[in-house]
Structures are given as structure tokens and as C-alpha cells.
Scaffold this motif. Sequence first.
Motif, PDB file in Angstrom:
ATOM      1  N   LYS A   1      72.710  69.360  63.397  1.00  0.00           N
ATOM      2  CA  LYS A   1      72.820  68.090  64.120  1.00  0.00           C
ATOM      3  C   LYS A   1      74.235  67.863  64.660  1.00  0.00           C
ATOM      4  N   SER A   2      75.224  67.956  63.775  1.00  0.00           N
ATOM      5  CA  SER A   2      76.612  67.690  64.208  1.00  0.00           C
ATOM      6  C   SER A   2      77.059  68.746  65.199  1.00  0.00           C
ATOM      7  N   THR A   3      76.686  69.996  64.948  1.00  0.00           N
ATOM      8  CA  THR A   3      77.071  71.086  65.855  1.00  0.00           C
ATOM      9  C   THR A   3      76.538  70.794  67.263  1.00  0.00           C
TER      10      THR A   3
ATOM     11  N   PHE B   1      76.709  58.395  67.215  1.00  0.00           N
ATOM     12  CA  PHE B   1      77.046  58.036  65.833  1.00  0.00           C
ATOM     13  C   PHE B   1      76.662  59.219  64.955  1.00  0.00           C
ATOM     14  N   ASP B   2      77.668  59.917  64.411  1.00  0.00           N
ATOM     15  CA  ASP B   2      77.355  61.046  63.529  1.00  0.00           C
ATOM     16  C   ASP B   2      77.347  60.553  62.083  1.00  0.00           C
ATOM     17  N   GLU B   3      76.182  60.202  61.597  1.00  0.00           N
ATOM     18  CA  GLU B   3      75.994  59.664  60.245  1.00  0.00           C
ATOM     19  C   GLU B   3      77.009  58.569  59.954  1.00  0.00           C
ATOM     20  N   ALA B   4      77.187  57.677  60.916  1.00  0.00           N
ATOM     21  CA  ALA B   4      78.204  56.633  60.797  1.00  0.00           C
ATOM     22  C   ALA B   4      77.865  55.598  59.728  1.00  0.00           C
TER      23      ALA B   4
END
Length: 274
Positions: free
Chosen positions: A44-46, A163-166
Motif C-alpha cells: 500500500k505505502s509503496t 493519508f497513509d494510515e494517518a
Amino acid sequence: MIVDGRNIQFSYSFNAHCFALHDVDISINKGEFAVILGCNGSGKSTLLKHLNALLQLQHGQLTVAQIDVSNQKEIWLLRRICGMVFQNPDNQFVSSSVDEDIAFGLENYEVPRDDIPKKVNSALELVDMTGYEKRTPNTLSGGQKQRVALAGVLALEPDIIIFDEATAMLDPDGRQEVLNIMHKLHTAGKTVIAITHYVEEAVSADKIILMHQGRVLSCGSPEEILTNPELMHEAGLMVPMPVRLYYDLMQAGIRLGRCPLTSEELAEEICQLR
Ligand SMILES: Nc1ncnc2c1ncn2[C@@H]1O[C@H](COP(=O)(O)OP(=O)(O)OP(=O)(O)O)[C@@H](O)[C@H]1O
Ligand SMILES: [Mg+2]
């Protein structure tokens, strides 16, 4: 389409045959609230770091707001259009006061000095942090820090906010505050892209992109993705509690009118049984 990616492939080490992303296609429409759902290490983040060129595209094509992410000349513009909020707000502050921190980002983008205070104030207002201008960021609570970090992104008036797991480090109230802001931004016409592994946060999305082992396993509406236990199991995730209950009740011979995604929908369906 505001995000349009085809055949994206990515490896953190050029020699390895180990790919963090395999042939990923991604398309997100302008104004959409898209959720990227997947277990730890699913990519996901990648994937999302490609959207504002924090990672360089190695293979495939990707445009964001019609900008080719591989075009080095457009990187600053791209990062202004596509803002990103991370999981840990502690790593995101550079100044000793909240207002200076937000102003710093604007100065970097050469916003005229006279316009900066107004932009700082309206960004703080958007995240409900007016009155905290002179506080030192590290004296704030986790939820407040996350909102200030978000204000720093919003001050640049991006069209897309990632939003990356914000919400991952926040308590239920702090999580809800950040979720409310996400929905407010979406309602105001922004494209919101959120990574999560909390399935409950994906329920109100326009579109869910389900990832597993660096691939897009499926893409569809919350009804299509979250009510499919086999698919969710394949992704290493559990369906939301109301969906689990729907199937448990079915096994027990009790059939609800539809598969509910939220506890409110579940309560409605149970009331219909009377
Ligand atoms: N900087 C890095 N160097 C090498 N490998 C990495 C790096 N960052 C991520 N990876 C690997 O790439 C794969 C995908 O990781 P990624 O961080 O994109 O997953 P994720 O879905 O965001 O997971 P999480 O939910 O844990 O944040 C994982 O196998 C991970 O180990
Ligand atoms: Mg991640």
C-alpha cells in the motif's frame, strides 16, 4: 481520471526478483474517496509513494492530475497538488511553533509572505486547531499533532490528499476526528486517498482498492469488496463485524434482507425481522 496508473512494477532492490509491486493498475476519479485496503506488507505505502514521486517509477506508466510522475521537472508541482499525511506525526515537524511549522511549507513553495498568515489561519481552522498557533508541536497530543501535520498539507491547497494510515496511532476519538476531516475534505470536492487496514474505515469509501502481496486483488465498491468473505480472506483480512454476523445468522437459519456494512444497518435489518 486524476490518478491513472498502468503496469506499475517496483522492487526496492534492483537485483532482487522480489517485487514490492507487480503489474499494478490504479485509477481514481477526481473527487473520489478511495481507500487502499490490505494487510501489512501488501504494498500500500509503496504504491502511494509513487503518486507524489517519493519513490521513482521503475516500470509502467503513472499520471497524477495529468502530470507524468517520472517528469523530474514537475516534481514540485506534483507534490503541491498531491499532499501526503503519514502515520507518525512526530517525524513531520521542523519548527518550534505550530504556525511557523505550517508557514515553513508555504515559504518552501514561495508563497508571497503577505499571504502566509491568512493561509496558516485557514488551514488551522479547517482542522479545528485555531488557538494553538504558538504551541510547540511536541507539547500537543497525538491527535492534535496529526491535525497540525494535516494543516501543513492543507495550507498548500492540494487537490489530492493521501493519508497513509494517518489514524493508526490515535485513540478512537483522535481517529474519529481525523476521519471526520477526511470526509469534510471529500465533501468539499477534494480527492481523498486513504490507506488503512481497519476495514471499518473503508465502509464509507466510493472505491476500495484491495491489495495483497504487491498486487491489486480487486477493486470495487464497499458492498462488492467488504461483503465477500472469500476475497477478504484471500487478502488476509476479516470482513466487518456486521458482515460476519450476517453470515453467522444465515448459518443459523436466520436470513437478513441484505448484508449490512455498519452496525446501524445491522440494527435496521434485525428490526425488520420482527
Ligand atoms: N525501504 C524498503 N526497503 C526494502 N523493502 C521495503 C522497504 N519498504 C517496504 N519494503 C518491502 O516492500 C513490501 C511492501 O511494503 P509496504 O510498506 O508498501 O507495505 P504496506 O502495505 O504499506 O504495509 P503496512 O501495512 O505494514 O504499512 C514489503 O515486503 C516490505 O518489506
Ligand atoms: Mg504502509
